[in-house]
Design an enzyme around this catalytic site. Structure first.
Site, PDB file in Angstrom:
ATOM      1  N   ASP A  46      87.287 -70.382   8.170  1.00 25.29           N
ATOM      2  CA  ASP A  46      86.211 -68.684   8.710  1.00 25.29           C
ATOM      3  C   ASP A  46      87.406 -68.305  10.173  1.00 25.29           C
ATOM      4  O   ASP A  46      87.309 -68.766  11.209  1.00 25.29           O
ATOM      5  CB  ASP A  46      84.978 -68.542   8.399  1.00 25.29           C
ATOM      6  CG  ASP A  46      85.029 -67.389   9.201  1.00 25.29           C
ATOM      7  OD1 ASP A  46      84.335 -65.931   8.317  1.00 25.29           O
ATOM      8  OD2 ASP A  46      84.706 -66.763  10.569  1.00 25.29           O
ATOM      9  N   TYR A  51      90.384 -63.251  15.985  1.00 18.79           N
ATOM     10  CA  TYR A  51      90.847 -64.091  16.991  1.00 18.79           C
ATOM     11  C   TYR A  51      91.661 -64.566  17.542  1.00 18.79           C
ATOM     12  O   TYR A  51      92.052 -65.972  18.352  1.00 18.79           O
ATOM     13  CB  TYR A  51      90.193 -65.269  15.989  1.00 18.79           C
ATOM     14  CG  TYR A  51      88.540 -65.376  15.625  1.00 18.79           C
ATOM     15  CD1 TYR A  51      87.532 -64.207  16.207  1.00 18.79           C
ATOM     16  CD2 TYR A  51      88.321 -65.928  14.028  1.00 18.79           C
ATOM     17  CE1 TYR A  51      86.423 -64.128  15.236  1.00 18.79           C
ATOM     18  CE2 TYR A  51      86.870 -65.655  14.281  1.00 18.79           C
ATOM     19  CZ  TYR A  51      85.685 -64.389  14.108  1.00 18.79           C
ATOM     20  OH  TYR A  51      84.520 -64.556  13.866  1.00 18.79           O
ATOM     21  N   LYS A  76      88.621 -61.251   8.504  1.00 19.96           N
ATOM     22  CA  LYS A  76      88.208 -59.905   8.717  1.00 19.96           C
ATOM     23  C   LYS A  76      88.894 -58.579   9.290  1.00 19.96           C
ATOM     24  O   LYS A  76      89.459 -59.352   9.950  1.00 19.96           O
ATOM     25  CB  LYS A  76      86.768 -60.501   9.679  1.00 19.96           C
ATOM     26  CG  LYS A  76      86.142 -61.605   9.808  1.00 19.96           C
ATOM     27  CD  LYS A  76      84.671 -61.808  10.317  1.00 19.96           C
ATOM     28  CE  LYS A  76      84.485 -63.395   9.990  1.00 19.96           C
ATOM     29  NZ  LYS A  76      85.112 -63.963  11.019  1.00 19.96           N
ATOM     30  N   HIS A 109      84.084 -56.760   9.870  1.00 13.99           N
ATOM     31  CA  HIS A 109      83.387 -57.524  10.774  1.00 13.99           C
ATOM     32  C   HIS A 109      82.332 -56.971  11.639  1.00 13.99           C
ATOM     33  O   HIS A 109      81.231 -57.982  11.682  1.00 13.99           O
ATOM     34  CB  HIS A 109      84.566 -57.527  11.743  1.00 13.99           C
ATOM     35  CG  HIS A 109      84.513 -58.634  12.627  1.00 13.99           C
ATOM     36  ND1 HIS A 109      85.668 -59.358  13.250  1.00 13.99           N
ATOM     37  CD2 HIS A 109      83.583 -59.756  13.346  1.00 13.99           C
ATOM     38  CE1 HIS A 109      85.531 -60.832  14.189  1.00 13.99           C
ATOM     39  NE2 HIS A 109      84.325 -60.909  13.495  1.00 13.99           N
TER      40      HIS A 109
HETATM   41  P1  NAD Z   1      78.902 -72.072  16.753  1.00 19.21           P
HETATM   42  O1  NAD Z   1      76.881 -71.825  16.347  1.00 19.21           O
HETATM   43  O2  NAD Z   1      79.242 -72.762  15.868  1.00 19.21           O
HETATM   44  O3  NAD Z   1      78.659 -73.354  17.754  1.00 19.21           O
HETATM   45  C1  NAD Z   1      79.869 -73.756  18.800  1.00 19.21           C
HETATM   46  C2  NAD Z   1      80.118 -75.003  19.186  1.00 19.21           C
HETATM   47  O4  NAD Z   1      78.441 -76.056  19.656  1.00 19.21           O
HETATM   48  C3  NAD Z   1      80.303 -75.467  20.261  1.00 19.21           C
HETATM   49  O5  NAD Z   1      82.260 -74.804  21.469  1.00 19.21           O
HETATM   50  C4  NAD Z   1      80.718 -76.026  20.966  1.00 19.21           C
HETATM   51  O6  NAD Z   1      79.988 -76.475  22.629  1.00 19.21           O
HETATM   52  C5  NAD Z   1      79.530 -76.126  20.071  1.00 19.21           C
HETATM   53  N1  NAD Z   1      79.048 -77.744  19.122  1.00 19.21           N
HETATM   54  C6  NAD Z   1      79.829 -77.994  18.093  1.00 19.21           C
HETATM   55  N2  NAD Z   1      79.272 -79.177  17.105  1.00 19.21           N
HETATM   56  C7  NAD Z   1      78.795 -79.648  17.937  1.00 19.21           C
HETATM   57  C8  NAD Z   1      77.987 -81.224  17.295  1.00 19.21           C
HETATM   58  N3  NAD Z   1      78.185 -81.519  16.616  1.00 19.21           N
HETATM   59  N4  NAD Z   1      77.425 -81.499  18.983  1.00 19.21           N
HETATM   60  C9  NAD Z   1      77.760 -80.775  20.229  1.00 19.21           C
HETATM   61  N5  NAD Z   1      78.305 -79.752  20.398  1.00 19.21           N
HETATM   62  C10 NAD Z   1      78.462 -78.711  19.395  1.00 19.21           C
HETATM   63  O7  NAD Z   1      79.155 -71.159  17.281  1.00 19.21           O
HETATM   64  P2  NAD Z   1      80.309 -69.782  17.413  1.00 19.21           P
HETATM   65  O8  NAD Z   1      81.842 -70.742  16.665  1.00 19.21           O
HETATM   66  O9  NAD Z   1      80.028 -69.223  17.905  1.00 19.21           O
HETATM   67  O10 NAD Z   1      79.934 -69.896  15.214  1.00 19.21           O
HETATM   68  C11 NAD Z   1      80.373 -69.979  14.443  1.00 19.21           C
HETATM   69  C12 NAD Z   1      82.121 -69.887  14.051  1.00 19.21           C
HETATM   70  O11 NAD Z   1      81.419 -67.992  13.471  1.00 19.21           O
HETATM   71  C13 NAD Z   1      82.283 -68.907  14.350  1.00 19.21           C
HETATM   72  O12 NAD Z   1      84.005 -69.995  15.036  1.00 19.21           O
HETATM   73  C14 NAD Z   1      83.267 -67.802  13.755  1.00 19.21           C
HETATM   74  O13 NAD Z   1      83.752 -68.185  12.864  1.00 19.21           O
HETATM   75  C15 NAD Z   1      81.488 -66.759  13.350  1.00 19.21           C
HETATM   76  N6  NAD Z   1      81.764 -66.093  14.303  1.00 19.21           N
HETATM   77  C16 NAD Z   1      81.397 -64.715  13.397  1.00 19.21           C
HETATM   78  C17 NAD Z   1      80.786 -64.081  13.702  1.00 19.21           C
HETATM   79  C18 NAD Z   1      80.649 -62.710  13.003  1.00 19.21           C
HETATM   80  O14 NAD Z   1      80.762 -60.896  14.633  1.00 19.21           O
HETATM   81  N7  NAD Z   1      80.935 -62.189  11.968  1.00 19.21           N
HETATM   82  C19 NAD Z   1      80.615 -63.823  15.701  1.00 19.21           C
HETATM   83  C20 NAD Z   1      80.847 -64.950  15.949  1.00 19.21           C
HETATM   84  C21 NAD Z   1      80.861 -65.743  14.984  1.00 19.21           C
END
Ligand code: NAD
Length: 273
Positions: A46, A51, A76, A109
């Site tokens: 994704d 990004y 997106k 998005h």
């Molecule tokens: P997430 O909820 O996936 O959290 C990621 C963070 O959690 C990492 O940076 C790390 O600090 C921690 N983490 C991950 N795995 C872990 C583990 N196993 N143990 C301990 N800590 C851990 O946050 P995100 O990146 O905001 O969301 C995931 C994805 O969603 C994004 O990368 C993106 O692709 C998507 N996203 C989309 C939108 C949108 O507007 N459509 C907005 C935000 C994110």
């Protein structure tokens, strides 16, 4: 297993688990992360124009050696590109960076007022032409979906929204399920903020798993596509290791009970970017 899929209403198969790359730096960081994820079994990536890492995602995919048709790639259209002609142009630019002939899923998005219907017409055209296998939206509330569907000829196949145990999105999930729109959770781990929660730690300890794995398992058992992000190889693998335990119905309910309607990201009815 890690490559299990949900079938979207149009018949396209989409993996339940994907790899999110928000805030992962273009170049080596994203190349390595994507390769590690694909090696760990993820088949869905994704990304987004916003990004700024589509080029590195393409390199990671290329270097993974996994065939294009075995992958599910989402990107997106960004807010400043919304509108009919500008979306068509933004799509071609993304496809060049991603080095792809076709895309699996293209999402709007954010629901930019006054623009998302024109943007959607562009997605419909690209879908009809076979350039995109499925089209969908992100950050759409029920009222945005209702409004979009009054004029759409193709309904969205996916709605990707912020969703985690502090924001369980019950009404939106019910609405989407009724309309066969697959819900996909962004920030499933609350951007890492939920992992200290005592209930999640307690359930994790019971199964010898981590709180992150408990949340992702909760997503899967609720029929939610989920796309955790990490750049740490061990965590990337951990987040895909979800298939040797099962939460009880009672545990699922206890996790539902954590809901506080708390957002870590922006409110889709009040964003300014
Ligand atoms: P997430 O909820 O996936 O959290 C990621 C963070 O959690 C990492 O940076 C790390 O600090 C921690 N983490 C991950 N795995 C872990 C583990 N196993 N143990 C301990 N800590 C851990 O946050 P995100 O990146 O905001 O969301 C995931 C994805 O969603 C994004 O990368 C993106 O692709 C998507 N996203 C989309 C939108 C949108 O507007 N459509 C907005 C935000 C994110």
């Amino acid at each position: 297993n890690v490559q299990d899929t949900t079938t979207l209403y149009n018949g396209v198969k989409m993996p339940w688990l994907g790899f999110g790359v928000f805030k992962v730096k273009d170049g080596e960081e994203v190349v390595e992360a994507v390769k590690t994820a694909i090696q760990a079994g993820y088949r869905s990536i994704d990304t987004a124009k916003a990004y700024n890492n589509e080029t590195g995602v393409a390199q990671g995919i290329r270097e993974s050696g996994v065939a294009r048709e075995d992958l599910f790639i989402t990107t997106k259209v960004w807010n400043s590109d919304q509108g009919y002609e500008s979306t068509l142009a933004a799509f071609e630019a993304s496809m060049e960076r991603l080095e792809l002939e076709y895309l699996d899923l293209y999402l709007i998005h954010w629901p930019v007022k006054g623009k998302y219907k024109d943007t959607w017409r562009a997605l419909e055209k690209l879908h009809r032409e076979g350039r995109i296998r499925a089209i969908g939206v992100s950050n759409f509330q029920i009222h945005h979906l209702e409004d979009l569907m009054t004029d759409a000829t193709i309904k969205p196949a996916v709605n990707q929204v912020e969703l985690h145990p502090l924001l369980i999105q019950s009404e939106l999930r019910d609405y989407c399920s009724k309309h066969q729109i697959q819900i996909e959770a962004w920030s499933p781990l609350g951007q890492g903020n939920l992992l200290e929660h005592p209930l999640l730690q307690e359930i994790a300890a019971k199964y010898g798993k981590s709180p992150a794995q408990v949340i992702l398992r909760w997503d899967l058992q609720n029929g939610i596509v989920t796309i955790p992000k990490s750049v740490t190889p061990q965590r990337i693998r951990e987040n895909a290791d979800l298939y040797d335990f099962e939460l009880t119905a009672d545990e699922v309910e206890q996790i539902n009970g954590l809901n506080e309607n708390k957002r870590f990201g922006s409110d889709p009815d009040n964003f300014n970017f």
